[in-house]
Design an enzyme around this catalytic site. Structure first.
Site, PDB file in Angstrom:
ATOM      1  CE1 TYR A   1      -3.776  -3.079   5.851  1.00  0.00           C
ATOM      2  CE2 TYR A   1      -3.103  -0.526   5.897  1.00  0.00           C
ATOM      3  CZ  TYR A   1      -3.581  -1.620   5.095  1.00  0.00           C
ATOM      4  OH  TYR A   1      -3.538  -1.872   3.543  1.00  0.00           O
TER       5      TYR A   1
ATOM      6  CB  SER B   1      -1.052   0.152   1.069  1.00  0.00           C
ATOM      7  OG  SER B   1      -1.385   1.211   1.501  1.00  0.00           O
TER       8      SER B   1
ATOM      9  CE  LYS C   1      -1.324  -4.483   3.189  1.00  0.00           C
ATOM     10  NZ  LYS C   1      -1.443  -5.818   2.567  1.00  0.00           N
TER      11      LYS C   1
ATOM     12  N   GLY D   1      -4.812  10.627  12.208  1.00  0.00           N
ATOM     13  CA  GLY D   1      -3.877   9.340  11.422  1.00  0.00           C
ATOM     14  C   GLY D   1      -4.079   9.735  10.009  1.00  0.00           C
TER      15      GLY D   1
HETATM   16  C1  UD1 Z   1      -7.152   4.038   4.116  1.00  0.00           C
HETATM   17  C2  UD1 Z   1      -6.018   3.635   5.167  1.00  0.00           C
HETATM   18  C3  UD1 Z   1      -5.051   2.950   4.316  1.00  0.00           C
HETATM   19  C4  UD1 Z   1      -5.306   1.880   3.586  1.00  0.00           C
HETATM   20  C5  UD1 Z   1      -6.670   2.403   2.694  1.00  0.00           C
HETATM   21  C6  UD1 Z   1      -7.241   1.051   1.918  1.00  0.00           C
HETATM   22  C7  UD1 Z   1      -6.601   5.395   6.932  1.00  0.00           C
HETATM   23  C8  UD1 Z   1      -5.777   6.403   7.755  1.00  0.00           C
HETATM   24  N1  UD1 Z   1      -5.699   4.565   5.710  1.00  0.00           N
HETATM   25  O1  UD1 Z   1      -6.476   5.088   3.334  1.00  0.00           O
HETATM   26  O2  UD1 Z   1      -3.844   2.524   5.300  1.00  0.00           O
HETATM   27  O3  UD1 Z   1      -4.123   1.285   2.610  1.00  0.00           O
HETATM   28  O4  UD1 Z   1      -7.496   2.588   3.326  1.00  0.00           O
HETATM   29  O5  UD1 Z   1      -8.084   1.269   0.901  1.00  0.00           O
HETATM   30  O6  UD1 Z   1      -7.656   4.594   7.317  1.00  0.00           O
HETATM   31  N2  UD1 Z   1     -12.999  10.371   4.083  1.00  0.00           N
HETATM   32  C9  UD1 Z   1     -14.108  11.325   4.602  1.00  0.00           C
HETATM   33  N3  UD1 Z   1     -15.230  10.737   5.190  1.00  0.00           N
HETATM   34  C10 UD1 Z   1     -15.448   9.444   5.239  1.00  0.00           C
HETATM   35  C11 UD1 Z   1     -14.212   8.525   4.686  1.00  0.00           C
HETATM   36  C12 UD1 Z   1     -13.235   9.047   4.246  1.00  0.00           C
HETATM   37  O7  UD1 Z   1     -13.864  12.417   4.594  1.00  0.00           O
HETATM   38  O8  UD1 Z   1     -16.287   9.158   5.877  1.00  0.00           O
HETATM   39  C13 UD1 Z   1     -11.927  10.990   3.546  1.00  0.00           C
HETATM   40  C14 UD1 Z   1     -10.512  10.511   4.138  1.00  0.00           C
HETATM   41  O9  UD1 Z   1     -10.465  11.434   5.269  1.00  0.00           O
HETATM   42  C15 UD1 Z   1      -9.449  10.563   3.159  1.00  0.00           C
HETATM   43  C16 UD1 Z   1     -10.181  10.155   1.803  1.00  0.00           C
HETATM   44  O10 UD1 Z   1     -11.611  10.332   2.339  1.00  0.00           O
HETATM   45  O11 UD1 Z   1      -8.947  11.818   2.934  1.00  0.00           O
HETATM   46  C17 UD1 Z   1      -9.956   8.637   1.584  1.00  0.00           C
HETATM   47  O12 UD1 Z   1     -10.303   7.973   3.023  1.00  0.00           O
HETATM   48  P1  UD1 Z   1     -10.185   6.340   2.843  1.00  0.00           P
HETATM   49  O13 UD1 Z   1     -11.147   5.608   1.789  1.00  0.00           O
HETATM   50  O14 UD1 Z   1     -10.430   5.752   4.322  1.00  0.00           O
HETATM   51  O15 UD1 Z   1      -8.785   5.947   2.472  1.00  0.00           O
HETATM   52  P2  UD1 Z   1      -7.290   6.317   3.091  1.00  0.00           P
HETATM   53  O16 UD1 Z   1      -7.492   7.037   4.296  1.00  0.00           O
HETATM   54  O17 UD1 Z   1      -6.604   6.970   2.037  1.00  0.00           O
END
Ligand code: UD1
Length: 346
Positions: free
Chosen positions: A154, A127, A158, A302
């Site tokens: 997690y 990842s 990786k 995070g």
């Molecule tokens: C997350 C994991 C990452 C993992 C990846 C796999 C975390 C901190 N990181 O990445 O380690 O490899 O998933 O798919 O969890 N967001 C919102 N509202 C929501 C959900 C998400 O605003 O309800 C935003 C988040 O703040 C982020 C973006 O959408 O900026 C993407 O979020 P997400 O899909 O959870 O992925 P990652 O955080 O990039």
């Protein structure tokens, strides 16, 4: 028929899409999955798409003896694509040992069995989380960017697994490996016969968006609008899961059919383009015509502010490129959510 490939975690989100692409490229697929976070009915979806039912064994990769039985039952496995892993960041903070045990033992078991059963190569799902927050000058991030201390168990699994593969091959083990560092996989197969099926409240953006659109969730929260980005929301590189699946087929062909490649290679798999959370949310509304109820909320602990990939190496060396149009990708996720509703699943 080409070689037989073992796909661990093959009933999961990326595993199922990759199984479809492998079959369509002519490979014979054996899936092992413990079904801890997926359902055996996914096999039906795969069969409907490709017309071929992949072999399936309900096995936990941490169970060495059961895993060895799979290699005996299906002689001639030439490659492994290892998806099976626990993947919820928050849960990994609460249950670190579960994550270290599952994610690390399963890889070690596979690596140990490979020479014994003459398996040539393994593709490992890593990842972009290994880069942490890259510095400004390292964006878009290349494979050469420094690995930063993981923010969660997690993420640490990786990093550790990448090192285990490197060390094992360095010791002279007669195998090859391609490590794929995924950015953010989204969307669903255009048939809507397979897709992402989160357990409980989704943590990832797109499932939360589609569940809000269909009314399962009242409101989407966009976590943080005060980041140092043009619109203040986080930036990610959203890669269509079918494009991502195709990268595995290219990587497997490289391992099996190309001589003189390095024994371990690492590739970023993304689009090369960053999209903000707001752009995704507004893009979803535009692409589907569905209004989303959303509001800004505080930052999520995070979260990385911005990361997107430099994917030149995958383009040049693997001969792979992300092709999907983001509007089509968002529509595919919506079509899948509607199919889940039709089927009474969600
Ligand atoms: C997350 C994991 C990452 C993992 C990846 C796999 C975390 C901190 N990181 O990445 O380690 O490899 O998933 O798919 O969890 N967001 C919102 N509202 C929501 C959900 C998400 O605003 O309800 C935003 C988040 O703040 C982020 C973006 O959408 O900026 C993407 O979020 P997400 O899909 O959870 O992925 P990652 O955080 O990039």
């Amino acid at each position: 028929m080409k070689e037989t490939i073992l796909v661990t975690g093959g009933t999961g989100f990326i595993g199922s899409h990759t199984t479809v692409e492998l079959q369509e490229a002519g490979y014979n697929v054996v899936i092992v999955d413990n079904l801890s976070n997926s359902s055996a009915s996914v096999i039906d979806g795969i069969e409907k798409i490709t017309g071929v039912r992949p072999a399936f064994e309900q096995v936990d990769c941490c169970d060495y003896a059961a895993l060895e039985n799979v290699f005996q039952k299906y002689p001639g496995i030439k490659g492994i694509i290892h998806f099976a892993a626990s993947k919820a960041v928050g849960e990994s903070v609460e249950k670190p040992l579960l994550y270290y045990r599952n994610n690390i033992n399963s890889l070690i078991n596979l690596l140990e069995l490979m020479p014994k059963y003459d398996v040539k190569g393994i593709i490992f799902s890593s990842s972009c989380t290994v880069y942490g927050q890259p510095s400004e000058e390292n964006l878009p991030v290349t494979e050469k960017a420094p690995i930063q201390k993981a923010l969660s168990p997690y993420g640490n699994t990786k990093q550790i697994n990448e090192e285990i593969i490197q060390d094992y091959i360095h010791s002279g083990a007669p195998i090859k490996s391609i490590i794929l560092r995924y950015f953010n996989p989204i969307g669903a197969h255009p048939s809507a016969l397979i897709g992402e099926l989160p357990n409980g409240v989704p943590m990832n953006l797109i499932p939360f968006v589609t569940q809000t659109a269909i009314g399962i969730r009242k409101q989407l929260k966009i976590f943080g609008n005060d980041y140092g980005t043009p619109d203040g929301t986080c930036i990610r590189d959203y890669i269509y899961v079918v494009d991502l699946a195709k990268a595995h087929v290219k990587a497997m062909a490289r391992i099996l059919d190309t001589a003189d490649t390095d024994a371990v290679e690492v590739f970023n798999i993304g689009t090369g383009r960053g999209l903000s959370t707001l752009e995704v949310v507004e893009g979803f509304e535009k692409a589907t015509g569905v209004k989303l109820n959303w509001e800004y909320a505080p930052r999520r602990e995070g979260d990385i502010e911005k990361v997107w990939g430099n994917v030149d190496k995958a383009n040049k060396v693997l001969g792979w490129k992300a092709e999907a149009d983001i509007d089509d990708v968002l529509r595919s996720a919506w079509k899948w959510q509607k199919k889940l509703r039709e089927d009474g699943i969600q």
